[in-house]
Motif scaffolding. Structure first.
Motif, PDB file in Angstrom:
ATOM      1  N   PRO A 341       0.823  -1.215   0.000  1.00 48.41           N
ATOM      2  CA  PRO A 341       0.000   0.000   0.000  1.00 48.41           C
ATOM      3  C   PRO A 341       0.855   1.263   0.000  1.00 48.41           C
ATOM      4  O   PRO A 341       2.074   1.189  -0.019  1.00 48.41           O
ATOM      5  CB  PRO A 341      -0.785  -0.138   1.296  1.00 48.41           C
ATOM      6  N   GLY A 342       0.194   2.426   0.071  1.00 49.06           N
ATOM      7  CA  GLY A 342       0.885   3.701   0.192  1.00 49.06           C
ATOM      8  C   GLY A 342       1.198   4.380  -1.122  1.00 49.06           C
ATOM      9  O   GLY A 342       1.940   5.360  -1.146  1.00 49.06           O
ATOM     10  N   GLY A 343       0.614   3.896  -2.211  1.00 58.94           N
ATOM     11  CA  GLY A 343       0.853   4.500  -3.522  1.00 58.94           C
ATOM     12  C   GLY A 343      -0.374   5.209  -4.041  1.00 58.94           C
ATOM     13  O   GLY A 343      -0.654   6.359  -3.698  1.00 58.94           O
ATOM     14  N   VAL A 344      -1.153   4.502  -4.877  1.00 59.58           N
ATOM     15  CA  VAL A 344      -2.315   5.108  -5.526  1.00 59.58           C
ATOM     16  C   VAL A 344      -3.507   5.229  -4.595  1.00 59.58           C
ATOM     17  O   VAL A 344      -4.289   6.190  -4.687  1.00 59.58           O
ATOM     18  CB  VAL A 344      -2.699   4.298  -6.783  1.00 59.58           C
ATOM     19  N   GLY A 345      -3.672   4.311  -3.664  1.00 62.01           N
ATOM     20  CA  GLY A 345      -4.844   4.311  -2.792  1.00 62.01           C
ATOM     21  C   GLY A 345      -5.115   5.630  -2.097  1.00 62.01           C
ATOM     22  O   GLY A 345      -6.229   6.177  -2.196  1.00 62.01           O
ATOM     23  N   PRO A 346      -4.148   6.184  -1.360  1.00 59.66           N
ATOM     24  CA  PRO A 346      -4.383   7.469  -0.695  1.00 59.66           C
ATOM     25  C   PRO A 346      -4.698   8.598  -1.665  1.00 59.66           C
ATOM     26  O   PRO A 346      -5.450   9.523  -1.328  1.00 59.66           O
ATOM     27  CB  PRO A 346      -3.051   7.730   0.031  1.00 59.66           C
ATOM     28  N   MET A 347      -4.145   8.526  -2.874  1.00 62.24           N
ATOM     29  CA  MET A 347      -4.403   9.569  -3.869  1.00 62.24           C
ATOM     30  C   MET A 347      -5.844   9.543  -4.354  1.00 62.24           C
ATOM     31  O   MET A 347      -6.428  10.586  -4.666  1.00 62.24           O
ATOM     32  CB  MET A 347      -3.454   9.405  -5.057  1.00 62.24           C
ATOM     33  N   THR A 348      -6.434   8.365  -4.410  1.00 58.36           N
ATOM     34  CA  THR A 348      -7.837   8.262  -4.812  1.00 58.36           C
ATOM     35  C   THR A 348      -8.722   9.026  -3.839  1.00 58.36           C
ATOM     36  O   THR A 348      -9.626   9.774  -4.237  1.00 58.36           O
ATOM     37  CB  THR A 348      -8.257   6.784  -4.878  1.00 58.36           C
ATOM     38  N   VAL A 349      -8.461   8.861  -2.560  1.00 57.50           N
ATOM     39  CA  VAL A 349      -9.228   9.570  -1.540  1.00 57.50           C
ATOM     40  C   VAL A 349      -8.996  11.073  -1.638  1.00 57.50           C
ATOM     41  O   VAL A 349      -9.938  11.871  -1.566  1.00 57.50           O
ATOM     42  CB  VAL A 349      -8.862   9.057  -0.137  1.00 57.50           C
ATOM     43  N   ALA A 350      -7.736  11.481  -1.817  1.00 56.45           N
ATOM     44  CA  ALA A 350      -7.410  12.905  -1.923  1.00 56.45           C
ATOM     45  C   ALA A 350      -8.105  13.555  -3.112  1.00 56.45           C
ATOM     46  O   ALA A 350      -8.612  14.689  -3.025  1.00 56.45           O
ATOM     47  CB  ALA A 350      -5.899  13.096  -2.033  1.00 56.45           C
ATOM     48  N   MET A 351      -8.173  12.838  -4.246  1.00 59.46           N
ATOM     49  CA  MET A 351      -8.841  13.380  -5.431  1.00 59.46           C
ATOM     50  C   MET A 351     -10.350  13.491  -5.220  1.00 59.46           C
ATOM     51  O   MET A 351     -10.992  14.417  -5.712  1.00 59.46           O
ATOM     52  CB  MET A 351      -8.549  12.505  -6.650  1.00 59.46           C
ATOM     53  N   LEU A 352     -10.905  12.566  -4.470  1.00 60.01           N
ATOM     54  CA  LEU A 352     -12.331  12.640  -4.146  1.00 60.01           C
ATOM     55  C   LEU A 352     -12.627  13.909  -3.346  1.00 60.01           C
ATOM     56  O   LEU A 352     -13.597  14.628  -3.627  1.00 60.01           O
ATOM     57  CB  LEU A 352     -12.751  11.404  -3.354  1.00 60.01           C
ATOM     58  N   LEU A 353     -11.800  14.186  -2.348  1.00 58.74           N
ATOM     59  CA  LEU A 353     -11.992  15.382  -1.542  1.00 58.74           C
ATOM     60  C   LEU A 353     -11.811  16.644  -2.375  1.00 58.74           C
ATOM     61  O   LEU A 353     -12.573  17.614  -2.230  1.00 58.74           O
ATOM     62  CB  LEU A 353     -11.032  15.385  -0.348  1.00 58.74           C
ATOM     63  N   TYR A 354     -10.803  16.637  -3.251  1.00 55.82           N
ATOM     64  CA  TYR A 354     -10.585  17.807  -4.107  1.00 55.82           C
ATOM     65  C   TYR A 354     -11.771  18.022  -5.044  1.00 55.82           C
ATOM     66  O   TYR A 354     -12.226  19.170  -5.229  1.00 55.82           O
ATOM     67  CB  TYR A 354      -9.308  17.647  -4.921  1.00 55.82           C
ATOM     68  N   ASN A 355     -12.272  16.954  -5.644  1.00 55.07           N
ATOM     69  CA  ASN A 355     -13.432  17.085  -6.535  1.00 55.07           C
ATOM     70  C   ASN A 355     -14.639  17.648  -5.794  1.00 55.07           C
ATOM     71  O   ASN A 355     -15.395  18.460  -6.331  1.00 55.07           O
ATOM     72  CB  ASN A 355     -13.776  15.728  -7.146  1.00 55.07           C
ATOM     73  N   THR A 356     -14.829  17.215  -4.550  1.00 56.57           N
ATOM     74  CA  THR A 356     -15.954  17.718  -3.747  1.00 56.57           C
ATOM     75  C   THR A 356     -15.773  19.197  -3.438  1.00 56.57           C
ATOM     76  O   THR A 356     -16.731  19.981  -3.518  1.00 56.57           O
ATOM     77  CB  THR A 356     -16.068  16.908  -2.448  1.00 56.57           C
ATOM     78  N   LEU A 357     -14.563  19.589  -3.052  1.00 53.77           N
ATOM     79  CA  LEU A 357     -14.271  21.008  -2.813  1.00 53.77           C
ATOM     80  C   LEU A 357     -14.520  21.827  -4.069  1.00 53.77           C
ATOM     81  O   LEU A 357     -15.145  22.903  -4.021  1.00 53.77           O
ATOM     82  CB  LEU A 357     -12.809  21.165  -2.373  1.00 53.77           C
ATOM     83  N   GLU A 358     -14.053  21.337  -5.209  1.00 52.05           N
ATOM     84  CA  GLU A 358     -14.212  22.056  -6.470  1.00 52.05           C
ATOM     85  C   GLU A 358     -15.688  22.200  -6.841  1.00 52.05           C
ATOM     86  O   GLU A 358     -16.118  23.235  -7.362  1.00 52.05           O
ATOM     87  CB  GLU A 358     -13.445  21.319  -7.568  1.00 52.05           C
ATOM     88  N   SER A 359     -16.474  21.177  -6.549  1.00 52.96           N
ATOM     89  CA  SER A 359     -17.900  21.221  -6.837  1.00 52.96           C
ATOM     90  C   SER A 359     -18.587  22.303  -6.012  1.00 52.96           C
ATOM     91  O   SER A 359     -19.392  23.087  -6.524  1.00 52.96           O
ATOM     92  CB  SER A 359     -18.535  19.859  -6.551  1.00 52.96           C
ATOM     93  N   ALA A 360     -18.257  22.356  -4.723  1.00 57.41           N
ATOM     94  CA  ALA A 360     -18.835  23.377  -3.850  1.00 57.41           C
ATOM     95  C   ALA A 360     -18.382  24.770  -4.269  1.00 57.41           C
ATOM     96  O   ALA A 360     -19.185  25.722  -4.295  1.00 57.41           O
ATOM     97  CB  ALA A 360     -18.433  23.108  -2.399  1.00 57.41           C
ATOM     98  N   ALA A 361     -17.104  24.925  -4.594  1.00 54.55           N
ATOM     99  CA  ALA A 361     -16.586  26.225  -5.016  1.00 54.55           C
ATOM    100  C   ALA A 361     -17.288  26.703  -6.278  1.00 54.55           C
ATOM    101  O   ALA A 361     -17.596  27.895  -6.431  1.00 54.55           O
ATOM    102  CB  ALA A 361     -15.079  26.129  -5.253  1.00 54.55           C
TER     103      ALA A 361
END
Length: 370
Positions: A341-361
């Motif tokens: 672990p420690g490669g792509v998995g955490p990035m998937t979660v980070a991109m989800l949060l960024y997409n949600t922030l971008e949607s609200a913005a």
């Protein structure tokens, strides 16, 4: 919380590219990160990458391949997805705090979880934890394995009309008796933070178009490549797998970044021969250790999206995670590689949060500063 009780009982985790005029008039893909250190993501907009294809006679020139072999003691540099994800989530949290102070609003994410799949439960738990860290409002709606399409669609509709939720995620895969296509089509286009809506995938595929959201895992993979200075333009990329979640959008996104992309499927007769030509190799099929060192071109960049548990009594949980790529072999050949672990998995979660922030913005006309 029911989900938290389930997580505590889990002991097994399942998984799964130059023309001269271009170089004189625009920056190469690998230089887009320069001067944008304060941005949450280093990836440029897709439309900014679009330009005409101009073919010339040099395109067919042949040169002998370089056959230098890497020393046997060579070890690839590790792409630390966990560290990059933490940096992104921290910046997302700063923007959420500023949004709350400025306009009194915070981004909201609605998640639907169906069934008792252990991997899905853990993935959702990780998303809840990350939302809490970033200050994003989170609501989970859970259904049993025997629920109906209508029940799930009704829950999605509730999130669709609720103005406090700016993103909706249906945790995949769904039980086989449910109509995944119908369910995902119900998700409102401008709340599809997972990027699976046909309009988002269609806009991802078409030059001159910008999807509202890019699927999180492929987006995370390309973000890692950019942050680690990997040139994508003009490079040969091979994507193993063609799933709607990883393989298909990853191949489309790499094409938008001007890579020459080949997709290897389960029906491909010579996968090893194809992957050995890749400058960038992305695998996401969930077959443990399928990609051996002999599959990897010396100096290639390897991104392993697969996740699979194998029994290991020396580990506290009784198992350890491995990916599609045989890490021990591939790391002796590649130049860069993601761990599991420690490669792509955490990035998937980070991109989800960024997409949600971008949607609200986008909804609040709130300008992100980073």
């Amino acid at each position: 919380m029911a989900l938290m009780n389930k997580v505590q009982n889990i002991v097994v985790l399942y998984g799964w590219r130059r023309n001269a005029f271009l170089l004189s008039s625009s920056r190469s893909i690998s230089t887009f990160a320069t001067g944008c250190e304060n941005r949450i993501l280093k990836s440029p907009s897709l439309v900014s990458l679009d330009f005409p294809d101009v073919w010339n006679s040099s395109s067919t020139n042949y040169s002998e391949p370089v056959m230098d072999k890497l020393a046997s003691e060579h070890t690839a540099r590790i792409i630390d997805g966990k560290q990059v994800a933490e940096e992104i989530i921290s910046k997302v949290a700063n923007e959420v705090t500023r949004m709350k102070k400025t306009i009194g609003e915070v981004p909201g994410l609605g998640v639907i979880l169906v069934g008792e799949r252990k991997d899905s439960i853990i993935y959702v738990h990780n998303k809840i934890k990350a939302c809490e860290e970033a200050g994003i409002k989170f609501k989970l709606t859970e259904f049993s394995d025997n629920c109906t399409d209508d029940e799930v669609c009704d829950a999605i509709m509730q999130f669709n009309v609720d103005p406090s939720f700016h993103g909706i995620l249906v945790q995949l895969p769904l039980p086989q008796h449910l109509n995944e296509e119908r369910i995902l089509n119900v998700v409102k286009f401008d709340k599809d933070v997972d990027g699976f809506h046909p309009m988002n995938i269609g806009n991802l595929a078409m030059r001159g178009r910008e999807p509202l959201f890019i699927p999180c895992t492929p987006k995370g993979c390309v973000e890692l490549l950019i942050r680690y200075g990997v040139e994508i333009m003009g490079k040969k990329a091979v994507v193993i797998g063609r799933s709607n979640i990883v393989g298909l959008p990853a191949s489309l996104l790499l094409q938008r970044h001007h890579a020459t992309v080949t997709v290897v499927t389960a029906l491909t007769s010579n996968p090893e021969e194809i992957t050995r030509e890749a400058d960038i190799l992305i695998s996401g099929v969930g077959v443990p250790n399928m990609v051996r060192g002999s599959w990897v071109k010396p100096g290639a960049v390897v991104v392993d999206v697969g996740t699979y548990p194998i029994e290991d009594k020396s580990c506290e949980q009784g198992y350890r995670l491995i990916g599609d790529v045989c890490y021990e072999e591939a790391s002796r050949v590649a130049s860069l590689i993601t761990p599991v672990p420690g490669g792509v998995g955490p990035m998937t979660v980070a991109m989800l949060l960024y997409n949600t922030l971008e949607s609200a913005a986008r909804k609040f006309n709130f300008v992100l500063t980073s």
